[in-house]
Design an enzyme around this catalytic site. Structure first.
Site, PDB file in Angstrom:
ATOM      1  N   PHE A 148       0.842  -1.198   0.000  1.00  0.00           N
ATOM      2  CA  PHE A 148       0.000   0.000   0.000  1.00  0.00           C
ATOM      3  C   PHE A 148       0.879   1.251   0.000  1.00  0.00           C
ATOM      4  O   PHE A 148       0.560   2.248   0.634  1.00  0.00           O
ATOM      5  CB  PHE A 148      -0.947  -0.018   1.208  1.00  0.00           C
ATOM      6  CG  PHE A 148      -1.819  -1.251   1.258  1.00  0.00           C
ATOM      7  CD1 PHE A 148      -2.928  -1.371   0.422  1.00  0.00           C
ATOM      8  CD2 PHE A 148      -1.517  -2.312   2.104  1.00  0.00           C
ATOM      9  CE1 PHE A 148      -3.716  -2.512   0.437  1.00  0.00           C
ATOM     10  CE2 PHE A 148      -2.302  -3.462   2.134  1.00  0.00           C
ATOM     11  CZ  PHE A 148      -3.409  -3.564   1.289  1.00  0.00           C
ATOM     12  N   ARG A 150       2.673   4.567  -1.392  1.00  0.00           N
ATOM     13  CA  ARG A 150       2.457   5.617  -2.395  1.00  0.00           C
ATOM     14  C   ARG A 150       3.801   6.102  -2.897  1.00  0.00           C
ATOM     15  O   ARG A 150       4.726   6.318  -2.086  1.00  0.00           O
ATOM     16  CB  ARG A 150       1.732   6.816  -1.767  1.00  0.00           C
ATOM     17  CG  ARG A 150       0.306   6.559  -1.377  1.00  0.00           C
ATOM     18  CD  ARG A 150      -0.214   7.657  -0.481  1.00  0.00           C
ATOM     19  NE  ARG A 150       0.558   7.722   0.764  1.00  0.00           N
ATOM     20  CZ  ARG A 150       0.367   8.628   1.712  1.00  0.00           C
ATOM     21  NH1 ARG A 150      -0.540   9.558   1.561  1.00  0.00           N
ATOM     22  NH2 ARG A 150       1.087   8.609   2.816  1.00  0.00           N
ATOM     23  N   LEU A 286      -9.510  13.512  -0.538  1.00  0.00           N
ATOM     24  CA  LEU A 286     -10.667  14.350  -0.829  1.00  0.00           C
ATOM     25  C   LEU A 286     -10.203  15.646  -1.486  1.00  0.00           C
ATOM     26  O   LEU A 286     -10.846  16.675  -1.337  1.00  0.00           O
ATOM     27  CB  LEU A 286     -11.437  14.668   0.461  1.00  0.00           C
ATOM     28  CG  LEU A 286     -12.370  13.585   0.994  1.00  0.00           C
ATOM     29  CD1 LEU A 286     -13.110  14.074   2.222  1.00  0.00           C
ATOM     30  CD2 LEU A 286     -13.378  13.133  -0.075  1.00  0.00           C
ATOM     31  N   CYS A 296      -0.955   2.958 -10.871  1.00  0.00           N
ATOM     32  CA  CYS A 296      -1.731   2.020 -10.051  1.00  0.00           C
ATOM     33  C   CYS A 296      -3.234   2.171 -10.206  1.00  0.00           C
ATOM     34  O   CYS A 296      -3.903   1.259 -10.687  1.00  0.00           O
ATOM     35  CB  CYS A 296      -1.330   2.184  -8.593  1.00  0.00           C
ATOM     36  SG  CYS A 296       0.424   1.994  -8.341  1.00  0.00           S
ATOM     37  N   LYS A 299      -4.691   1.501 -13.714  1.00  0.00           N
ATOM     38  CA  LYS A 299      -4.486   0.098 -14.103  1.00  0.00           C
ATOM     39  C   LYS A 299      -5.373  -0.836 -13.265  1.00  0.00           C
ATOM     40  O   LYS A 299      -6.053  -1.706 -13.800  1.00  0.00           O
ATOM     41  CB  LYS A 299      -3.005  -0.269 -13.902  1.00  0.00           C
ATOM     42  CG  LYS A 299      -2.687  -1.748 -13.951  1.00  0.00           C
ATOM     43  CD  LYS A 299      -1.225  -2.027 -13.719  1.00  0.00           C
ATOM     44  CE  LYS A 299      -0.768  -1.933 -12.290  1.00  0.00           C
ATOM     45  NZ  LYS A 299      -1.028  -3.062 -11.409  1.00  0.00           N
ATOM     46  N   ARG A 363       3.536   8.356 -15.764  1.00  0.00           N
ATOM     47  CA  ARG A 363       2.615   7.401 -16.373  1.00  0.00           C
ATOM     48  C   ARG A 363       1.175   7.828 -16.071  1.00  0.00           C
ATOM     49  O   ARG A 363       0.843   8.146 -14.938  1.00  0.00           O
ATOM     50  CB  ARG A 363       2.860   6.001 -15.805  1.00  0.00           C
ATOM     51  CG  ARG A 363       4.071   5.332 -16.421  1.00  0.00           C
ATOM     52  CD  ARG A 363       4.336   3.997 -15.775  1.00  0.00           C
ATOM     53  NE  ARG A 363       4.965   4.131 -14.477  1.00  0.00           N
ATOM     54  CZ  ARG A 363       5.201   3.104 -13.664  1.00  0.00           C
ATOM     55  NH1 ARG A 363       4.817   1.897 -14.000  1.00  0.00           N
ATOM     56  NH2 ARG A 363       5.806   3.300 -12.513  1.00  0.00           N
TER      57      ARG A 363
HETATM   58  C1  UGA Z   1      -1.647   4.394  -4.893  1.00  0.00           C
HETATM   59  C2  UGA Z   1      -2.205   4.080  -3.497  1.00  0.00           C
HETATM   60  O1  UGA Z   1      -2.440   5.291  -2.774  1.00  0.00           O
HETATM   61  C3  UGA Z   1      -1.243   3.195  -2.713  1.00  0.00           C
HETATM   62  O2  UGA Z   1      -1.811   2.851  -1.462  1.00  0.00           O
HETATM   63  C4  UGA Z   1      -0.978   1.920  -3.515  1.00  0.00           C
HETATM   64  O3  UGA Z   1      -0.036   1.094  -2.868  1.00  0.00           O
HETATM   65  C5  UGA Z   1      -0.429   2.302  -4.889  1.00  0.00           C
HETATM   66  O4  UGA Z   1      -1.369   3.163  -5.563  1.00  0.00           O
HETATM   67  C6  UGA Z   1      -0.217   1.033  -5.680  1.00  0.00           C
HETATM   68  O5  UGA Z   1      -1.192   0.353  -5.981  1.00  0.00           O
HETATM   69  O6  UGA Z   1       0.940   0.660  -5.922  1.00  0.00           O
HETATM   70  P1  UGA Z   1       0.142   6.151  -5.868  1.00  0.00           P
HETATM   71  O7  UGA Z   1      -0.373   5.773  -7.221  1.00  0.00           O
HETATM   72  O8  UGA Z   1       1.601   6.187  -5.636  1.00  0.00           O
HETATM   73  O9  UGA Z   1      -0.451   5.156  -4.734  1.00  0.00           O
HETATM   74  O10 UGA Z   1      -0.378   7.604  -5.596  1.00  0.00           O
HETATM   75  P2  UGA Z   1      -1.553   8.301  -4.775  1.00  0.00           P
HETATM   76  O11 UGA Z   1      -0.944   9.203  -3.781  1.00  0.00           O
HETATM   77  O12 UGA Z   1      -2.536   7.345  -4.297  1.00  0.00           O
HETATM   78  O13 UGA Z   1      -2.215   9.207  -5.929  1.00  0.00           O
HETATM   79  C7  UGA Z   1      -2.858   8.633  -7.058  1.00  0.00           C
HETATM   80  C8  UGA Z   1      -3.504   9.719  -7.883  1.00  0.00           C
HETATM   81  O14 UGA Z   1      -4.621  10.306  -7.197  1.00  0.00           O
HETATM   82  C9  UGA Z   1      -2.585  10.896  -8.216  1.00  0.00           C
HETATM   83  O15 UGA Z   1      -2.793  11.304  -9.538  1.00  0.00           O
HETATM   84  C10 UGA Z   1      -3.022  11.985  -7.246  1.00  0.00           C
HETATM   85  O16 UGA Z   1      -2.766  13.295  -7.706  1.00  0.00           O
HETATM   86  C11 UGA Z   1      -4.514  11.727  -7.175  1.00  0.00           C
HETATM   87  N1  UGA Z   1      -5.143  12.240  -5.942  1.00  0.00           N
HETATM   88  C12 UGA Z   1      -4.815  11.717  -4.737  1.00  0.00           C
HETATM   89  C13 UGA Z   1      -6.107  13.238  -6.037  1.00  0.00           C
HETATM   90  O17 UGA Z   1      -6.432  13.735  -7.131  1.00  0.00           O
HETATM   91  N2  UGA Z   1      -6.697  13.686  -4.892  1.00  0.00           N
HETATM   92  C14 UGA Z   1      -6.383  13.177  -3.676  1.00  0.00           C
HETATM   93  O18 UGA Z   1      -6.989  13.630  -2.652  1.00  0.00           O
HETATM   94  C15 UGA Z   1      -5.416  12.179  -3.585  1.00  0.00           C
END
Ligand code: UGA
Length: 489
Positions: A148, A150, A286, A296, A299, A363
């Site tokens: 999990f 990030r 949020l 992630c 996909k 990506r």
């Molecule tokens: C995500 C999950 O948060 C991790 O728990 C998980 O392990 C990982 O995928 C995975 O499957 O390997 P990650 O992709 O690194 O992690 O990034 P996040 O911080 O979750 O952000 C994902 C996307 O959501 C980004 O584009 C971010 O800008 C966006 N986001 C996130 C929002 O638009 N608003 C938010 O409040 C939070």
């Protein structure tokens, strides 16, 4: 314990290094010899805050090594599989890398070793892999231990997890895995390093020295130790998909709320804050923005949608989340267009290219899609990203060198679509803004908050700032004589 990690992408490298840091003897394997050579020469193929420091500590302790083959691994206690599971054109997760790793492990592992799948695999895969292992005449047990982490805060996420999920088919496997994470249970001194805080804004640099995991957890109102959830293999696989899908749903929901706030005169910042204070909802994920990206969420939710389809089960919510997120870039461009009147011939400064701050990964970055649409509508762009420009430079050199396959994962979307040309990449934000009709902020880099907006105003042709990440200090921007526009108000 002696642990091997197969696949040195974000998950494998961070998990391998941090397991070594927790006191295990770790070998990281990758079939890409070049990547291994780089790692052995001190070059880290990904950008992840503090990772290099931890790698150096572990190497100095002789507790971490990198190799591209499976030699000398007969004494390993466990093999973690952390290879990629990309989506095939049909929407299925491609598990060929996982099976390849299994075949190689079976050649070298002793019977007591445990194989642990950390890669995200569709429900039922681990059971099928266990059967595959038995069919090869081996009695090695398989477990599933989803990650999990990030990007951008992976080290902290590893050290301070909310929970550790362990999927097993055999009870003894659970104890073995718990033992690997023992430092987290015992709360021993785990770090004397200056780590970024585990908040949603990693680059807010709320530096803190974590000397004791239990104390750290107590201070942050976390349970004394992370919860260890022991379950069956398939539930463990589903937990990973459910977590990512739920988080993606939260984002899609708040983005849609943001659209309605714009049309009703409400403001999304206060709304998100107030809604998030409800403990049943929680404040994380949020933040409205241009849509979620990365390697992630997009996909995994498509893979899960495909699983629903295969099982003849409705995925109405997931379908809507995918549709809503796909519509985001077009909506963002419409907003820019409305503010500029039209796009044809307009010069736009794009600030931020990565899919979020704190990573060198673009990506599925919404920024790339937005740039693509802007260009199709006749706009000209000049781009700056604290990481992106470096990578693109790097990528361009890579193209001239064959056989560096290990890096294509970072750049596949860029390379295949050629959305940004090298001549559009600027050395800094001020250069990108030079003579532009607007500056559009697409990634919430903390560096951008610190920009000198008086200088930005001097660079821009028209004094227009469009903040699609809701992160700039509106007063500071306005004080510099700029018109500030954002989403959700
Ligand atoms: C995500 C999950 O948060 C991790 O728990 C998980 O392990 C990982 O995928 C995975 O499957 O390997 P990650 O992709 O690194 O992690 O990034 P996040 O911080 O979750 O952000 C994902 C996307 O959501 C980004 O584009 C971010 O800008 C966006 N986001 C996130 C929002 O638009 N608003 C938010 O409040 C939070």
């Amino acid at each position: 314990m002696k642990l091997t990690f197969i696949g040195t992408g974000y998950v494998g490298l961070v998990s391998g290094v941090m397991m070594s840091y927790l006191g295990h003897q770790v070998t990281c394997i990758d079939v890409d010899e070049n990547k291994i050579n780089q790692l052995n020469n001190g070059l880290i193929p990904i950008y992840e805050p503090n990772l290099e420091t931890y790698i150096n500590i572990c190497k100095n302790r002789n507790a971490l090594s990198f190799q591209h083959n499976y030699e000398n691994l007969s004494d390993q206690d466990a093999f973690f599989i952390t290879v990629g599971t990309p989506t095939t054109p049909s929407g299925r997760a491609n598990l060929s890398g996982v099976y390849k790793a299994i075949d190689s492990i079976l050649q070298v592992a002793n019977d007591q070793a445990l194989i642990i799948i950390k890669s995200t695999v569709p429900p039922g895969s681990s059971l099928a892999i266990q059967e595959y292992i038995y069919s090869k005449g081996s009695d090695i047990k398989l477990a599933n231990n989803p990650e999990f982490l990030r990007e951008g805060s992976a080290v902290v996420d590893f050290l301070i997890p909310d929970r550790v999920v362990i999927g097993i088919s055999n009870p003894s496997s659970a104890n073995k895995i718990k033992d690997m994470y023992r430092v987290m249970i015992n709360g021993q001194s785990a770090s004397l390093l200056d780590l970024d805080a585990n908040d949603d804004r990693v680059y807010k640099a709320n530096h803190e020295i974590i000397t004791d995991l239990t104390q750290y957890r107590k201070k942050n109102n976390l349970s004394p130790t992370p919860d260890f959830v022991v379950t069956d293999l398939t539930t463990s696989e589903m937990i990973k998909y459910a977590s990512n899908s739920f988080l993606a749903t939260k984002i899609a929901f708040i983005n849609e709320m943001s659209d309605l706030c714009e049309n009703t005169g409400a403001n999304i910042k206060d709304l998100s804050f107030a809604v998030g204070l409800d403990r049943r909802i929680g404040s994380c994920f949020l933040k409205a923005g241009p849509g979620f990206g990365g390697s992630c969420f997009p996909k995994d939710i498509v893979a899960l949608q495909n699983i629903y389809r295969e099982k003849n089960t409705d995925s109405l919510i997931l379908d809507a989340v995918i549709k809503a997120n796909k519509s985001r870039p077009t909506k963002m461009v419409r907003k820019i267009k409305n503010l500029l009147g039209h796009l044809d011939g307009k010069q736009i400064a794009i600030l931020g290219l990565t899919y979020k701050a704190g990573t060198d990964d673009f990506r599925n970055s919404p920024a790339l899609e937005i740039i693509d649409i802007l260009k199709k509508e006749g706009a000209k762009v000049r781009v700056f990203d604290p990481m992106g420009s470096k990578i693109i430079d790097y990528v361009d050199n890579l193209r001239k060198i064959p056989n560096i396959a290990g890096h294509e994962i970072h750049i596949e979307s860029y390379q295949s679509e050629r959305i940004v040309d090298l001549e559009e990449i600027c050395d800094d934000a001020y250069e990108a803004c030079s003579k532009a009709n607007a500056a559009v902020f697409l990634t919430e880099w903390v560096q951008f908050e610190k920009l000198d907006f008086i200088e930005i105003k001097k660079s821009l042709k028209d004094p227009l700032i469009i903040d699609l990440r809701l992160f700039l200090d509106a007063d500071k921007v306005k004080k510099a004589g700029l018109n500030y526009h954002t989403i959700g108000s």
